[in-house]
Design a protein around this motif. Structure first.
Motif, PDB file in Angstrom:
ATOM      1  N   GLY A  34      -3.280   0.005   6.559  1.00  0.00           N
ATOM      2  CA  GLY A  34      -4.518   0.083   7.348  1.00  0.00           C
ATOM      3  C   GLY A  34      -5.673  -0.647   6.685  1.00  0.00           C
ATOM      4  N   ASN A  35      -6.831   0.037   6.643  1.00  0.00           N
ATOM      5  CA  ASN A  35      -8.050  -0.606   6.128  1.00  0.00           C
ATOM      6  C   ASN A  35      -8.469  -0.055   4.767  1.00  0.00           C
ATOM      7  OD1 ASN A  35      -8.213  -2.022   8.597  1.00  0.00           O
ATOM      8  ND2 ASN A  35      -9.268  -0.292   9.549  1.00  0.00           N
ATOM      9  N   GLU A  36      -7.494   0.330   3.948  1.00  0.00           N
ATOM     10  CA  GLU A  36      -7.812   0.943   2.674  1.00  0.00           C
ATOM     11  C   GLU A  36      -8.041  -0.085   1.563  1.00  0.00           C
ATOM     12  OE1 GLU A  36      -5.595   4.699   1.771  1.00  0.00           O
ATOM     13  OE2 GLU A  36      -4.302   3.990   3.370  1.00  0.00           O
ATOM     14  N   TYR A  37      -7.934  -1.342   1.856  1.00  0.00           N
ATOM     15  CA  TYR A  37      -8.067  -2.376   0.843  1.00  0.00           C
ATOM     16  C   TYR A  37      -9.386  -3.139   1.021  1.00  0.00           C
ATOM     17  CZ  TYR A  37      -6.878  -5.549   4.643  1.00  0.00           C
ATOM     18  OH  TYR A  37      -6.887  -6.240   5.829  1.00  0.00           O
ATOM     19  N   THR A  38      -9.719  -3.920   0.014  1.00  0.00           N
ATOM     20  CA  THR A  38     -10.826  -4.876   0.118  1.00  0.00           C
ATOM     21  C   THR A  38     -10.262  -6.267  -0.134  1.00  0.00           C
ATOM     22  OG1 THR A  38     -11.400  -4.597  -2.228  1.00  0.00           O
ATOM     23  CG2 THR A  38     -12.548  -3.203  -0.634  1.00  0.00           C
ATOM     24  N   GLY A  39     -10.937  -7.287   0.389  1.00  0.00           N
ATOM     25  CA  GLY A  39     -10.426  -8.648   0.313  1.00  0.00           C
ATOM     26  C   GLY A  39      -9.921  -9.093   1.662  1.00  0.00           C
ATOM     27  N   GLN A  40      -9.126 -10.146   1.669  1.00  0.00           N
ATOM     28  CA  GLN A  40      -8.628 -10.696   2.934  1.00  0.00           C
ATOM     29  C   GLN A  40      -7.126 -10.901   2.891  1.00  0.00           C
ATOM     30  OE1 GLN A  40     -11.113 -14.279   3.405  1.00  0.00           O
ATOM     31  NE2 GLN A  40     -11.954 -13.324   5.250  1.00  0.00           N
ATOM     32  N   ILE A  41      -6.506 -10.664   4.053  1.00  0.00           N
ATOM     33  CA  ILE A  41      -5.093 -10.983   4.267  1.00  0.00           C
ATOM     34  C   ILE A  41      -5.038 -11.885   5.483  1.00  0.00           C
ATOM     35  CG2 ILE A  41      -2.783 -10.087   4.708  1.00  0.00           C
ATOM     36  CD1 ILE A  41      -3.723  -7.410   3.562  1.00  0.00           C
ATOM     37  N   LEU A  42      -4.499 -13.078   5.319  1.00  0.00           N
ATOM     38  CA  LEU A  42      -4.503 -14.078   6.384  1.00  0.00           C
ATOM     39  C   LEU A  42      -3.077 -14.425   6.790  1.00  0.00           C
ATOM     40  CD1 LEU A  42      -7.213 -16.492   4.901  1.00  0.00           C
ATOM     41  CD2 LEU A  42      -7.572 -14.574   6.461  1.00  0.00           C
ATOM     42  N   PHE A  43      -2.794 -14.313   8.069  1.00  0.00           N
ATOM     43  CA  PHE A  43      -1.538 -14.781   8.648  1.00  0.00           C
ATOM     44  C   PHE A  43      -1.847 -16.063   9.405  1.00  0.00           C
ATOM     45  CE2 PHE A  43      -0.190 -10.696   7.494  1.00  0.00           C
ATOM     46  CZ  PHE A  43       1.176 -10.542   7.697  1.00  0.00           C
ATOM     47  N   ASN A  44      -1.249 -17.177   8.962  1.00  0.00           N
ATOM     48  CA  ASN A  44      -1.548 -18.485   9.573  1.00  0.00           C
ATOM     49  C   ASN A  44      -3.057 -18.741   9.592  1.00  0.00           C
ATOM     50  OD1 ASN A  44       1.180 -18.370  10.006  1.00  0.00           O
ATOM     51  ND2 ASN A  44       1.072 -18.264  12.230  1.00  0.00           N
ATOM     52  N   ASP A  45      -3.726 -18.366   8.496  1.00  0.00           N
ATOM     53  CA  ASP A  45      -5.185 -18.531   8.334  1.00  0.00           C
ATOM     54  C   ASP A  45      -5.991 -17.661   9.290  1.00  0.00           C
ATOM     55  OD1 ASP A  45      -4.894 -20.404   6.278  1.00  0.00           O
ATOM     56  OD2 ASP A  45      -4.665 -22.053   7.723  1.00  0.00           O
ATOM     57  N   LEU A  46      -5.342 -16.691   9.922  1.00  0.00           N
ATOM     58  CA  LEU A  46      -6.045 -15.729  10.781  1.00  0.00           C
ATOM     59  C   LEU A  46      -6.095 -14.392  10.060  1.00  0.00           C
ATOM     60  CD1 LEU A  46      -4.327 -16.517  14.207  1.00  0.00           C
ATOM     61  CD2 LEU A  46      -6.639 -17.188  13.504  1.00  0.00           C
ATOM     62  N   ASN A  47      -7.261 -13.755  10.083  1.00  0.00           N
ATOM     63  CA  ASN A  47      -7.395 -12.465   9.413  1.00  0.00           C
ATOM     64  C   ASN A  47      -6.478 -11.435  10.068  1.00  0.00           C
ATOM     65  OD1 ASN A  47      -8.467  -9.886   8.406  1.00  0.00           O
ATOM     66  ND2 ASN A  47     -10.166 -11.134   7.644  1.00  0.00           N
ATOM     67  N   ILE A  48      -5.840 -10.631   9.244  1.00  0.00           N
ATOM     68  CA  ILE A  48      -4.888  -9.644   9.753  1.00  0.00           C
ATOM     69  C   ILE A  48      -5.545  -8.649  10.713  1.00  0.00           C
ATOM     70  CG2 ILE A  48      -5.217  -8.037   7.829  1.00  0.00           C
ATOM     71  CD1 ILE A  48      -2.234  -7.398   7.981  1.00  0.00           C
ATOM     72  N   THR A  49      -6.842  -8.428  10.539  1.00  0.00           N
ATOM     73  CA  THR A  49      -7.547  -7.493  11.421  1.00  0.00           C
ATOM     74  C   THR A  49      -7.710  -8.043  12.830  1.00  0.00           C
ATOM     75  OG1 THR A  49      -9.684  -8.364  10.670  1.00  0.00           O
ATOM     76  CG2 THR A  49      -8.819  -6.439   9.509  1.00  0.00           C
ATOM     77  N   ASP A  50      -7.516  -9.359  13.001  1.00  0.00           N
ATOM     78  CA  ASP A  50      -7.629  -9.981  14.324  1.00  0.00           C
ATOM     79  C   ASP A  50      -6.275 -10.152  15.008  1.00  0.00           C
ATOM     80  OD1 ASP A  50     -10.392 -10.251  13.962  1.00  0.00           O
ATOM     81  OD2 ASP A  50     -10.152 -12.159  12.918  1.00  0.00           O
ATOM     82  N   ILE A  51      -5.203  -9.812  14.294  1.00  0.00           N
ATOM     83  CA  ILE A  51      -3.860 -10.056  14.797  1.00  0.00           C
ATOM     84  C   ILE A  51      -3.248  -8.760  15.327  1.00  0.00           C
ATOM     85  CG2 ILE A  51      -1.522 -10.796  14.177  1.00  0.00           C
ATOM     86  CD1 ILE A  51      -2.791 -12.495  11.964  1.00  0.00           C
ATOM     87  N   ASN A  52      -2.535  -8.869  16.428  1.00  0.00           N
ATOM     88  CA  ASN A  52      -1.790  -7.731  16.967  1.00  0.00           C
ATOM     89  C   ASN A  52      -0.492  -7.604  16.173  1.00  0.00           C
ATOM     90  OD1 ASN A  52      -0.136  -5.980  18.478  1.00  0.00           O
ATOM     91  ND2 ASN A  52      -1.226  -6.500  20.352  1.00  0.00           N
ATOM     92  N   MET A  53      -0.502  -6.720  15.172  1.00  0.00           N
ATOM     93  CA  MET A  53       0.645  -6.593  14.278  1.00  0.00           C
ATOM     94  C   MET A  53       1.834  -5.934  14.962  1.00  0.00           C
ATOM     95  SD  MET A  53      -0.277  -8.101  11.537  1.00  0.00           S
ATOM     96  CE  MET A  53       0.985  -7.597  10.367  1.00  0.00           C
ATOM     97  N   TYR A  54       1.587  -5.160  16.028  1.00  0.00           N
ATOM     98  CA  TYR A  54       2.692  -4.502  16.718  1.00  0.00           C
ATOM     99  C   TYR A  54       3.577  -5.505  17.446  1.00  0.00           C
ATOM    100  CZ  TYR A  54       0.350  -0.067  15.841  1.00  0.00           C
ATOM    101  OH  TYR A  54      -0.215   1.021  15.241  1.00  0.00           O
ATOM    102  N   SER A  55       3.019  -6.641  17.839  1.00  0.00           N
ATOM    103  CA  SER A  55       3.790  -7.657  18.538  1.00  0.00           C
ATOM    104  C   SER A  55       4.460  -8.614  17.582  1.00  0.00           C
ATOM    105  CB  SER A  55       2.889  -8.444  19.497  1.00  0.00           C
ATOM    106  OG  SER A  55       1.910  -9.181  18.761  1.00  0.00           O
ATOM    107  N   LEU A  56       4.158  -8.499  16.292  1.00  0.00           N
ATOM    108  CA  LEU A  56       4.697  -9.414  15.286  1.00  0.00           C
ATOM    109  C   LEU A  56       6.009  -8.854  14.740  1.00  0.00           C
ATOM    110  CD1 LEU A  56       4.202 -12.003  13.655  1.00  0.00           C
ATOM    111  CD2 LEU A  56       2.988 -10.592  11.969  1.00  0.00           C
ATOM    112  N   GLU A  57       7.069  -9.599  14.868  1.00  0.00           N
ATOM    113  CA  GLU A  57       8.382  -9.156  14.372  1.00  0.00           C
ATOM    114  C   GLU A  57       8.879 -10.115  13.302  1.00  0.00           C
ATOM    115  OE1 GLU A  57      11.062  -8.675  17.594  1.00  0.00           O
ATOM    116  OE2 GLU A  57       9.869  -7.132  18.593  1.00  0.00           O
TER     117      GLU A  57
END
Length: 205
Positions: free
Chosen positions: A182-205
């Motif tokens: 969830g949101n317990e971390y600080t910093g950034q995680i980027l999938f294809n240069d997109l922030n993970i918070t903007d990505i629908n992770m449930y649709s990602l397999e």
């Protein structure tokens, strides 16, 4: 159940399967609720009918005794007041158990929901992961730093090894990268240069 197993659901990408199970469980629950409500509706209706019949019986019997001068109007009024008081007391105690259980269950469920940390999910759907980048990733739990300022980029086709002692945060790092923590971390995680918070992770397999 799905809320408690959210970590497992996210890791295994089982959101659709669990959604179907939840819908099935809800349908069974809804049927049970309908049956319960029908029972209590019939109970309350029967209770009202019995009350009306009892009142009619008291009025007829008491009125007859008053007319035959076997009872005064004052005595009849006192008896009627006591009778109505007994009826109300019986109805109160007959519904007290149900109301207590309903309120207790509702309270416990609300407490469980309020104790859960809110997790957000984005709207952007990606079909293929080209890269996963971590920038200044830090995770602190119970005043203990599991990892700090972690910077790295993972790409498909490579095998990565994370080494460290037990309890140093290896599993937490992986779970944070894939969005389980969830949101317990600080910093950034980027999938294809997109922030993970903007990505629908449930649709990602």
């Amino acid at each position: 159940m799905q809320l408690k197993d959210i970590r497992f659901v996210k890791i295994q990408s089982l959101i659709n399967e669990y959604q179907e199970k939840m819908n099935t469980s809800y349908n069974h629950y809804f049927d049970s609720v309908k049956k319960t409500q029908n029972f209590f509706f019939m109970y309350s209706s029967l209770d009202a009918i019995v009350t009306v019949i009892a009142n009619i019986f008291v009025f007829v019997l008491g009125g007859n005794m008053v007319m035959n001068r076997k009872m005064s109007i004052g005595e009849f009024s006192v008896i009627l007041s006591y009778f109505n008081f007994i009826i109300k007391t019986f109805k109160y105690f007959s519904t007290l158990g149900k109301e207590y259980q309903d309120n207790k269950v509702s309270y416990n469920r609300l407490v469980e929901l309020f104790d859960l940390k809110e997790q957000s999910d984005g709207a952007i759907k990606i079909t293929k992961v080209e890269s996963i980048s971590c920038k200044n990733l830090t995770f602190v739990r119970n005043n203990k730093i599991l990892f700090s300022n972690f910077n790295y980029t993972f790409t498909p086709g490579n095998v990565y090894c994370i080494c460290g002692e037990n309890g140093r945060g290896k599993t937490t790092l992986i779970e944070t990268i894939i969005g389980v923590q969830g949101n317990e971390y600080t910093g950034q995680i980027l999938f294809n240069d997109l922030n993970i918070t903007d990505i629908n992770m449930y649709s990602l397999e």
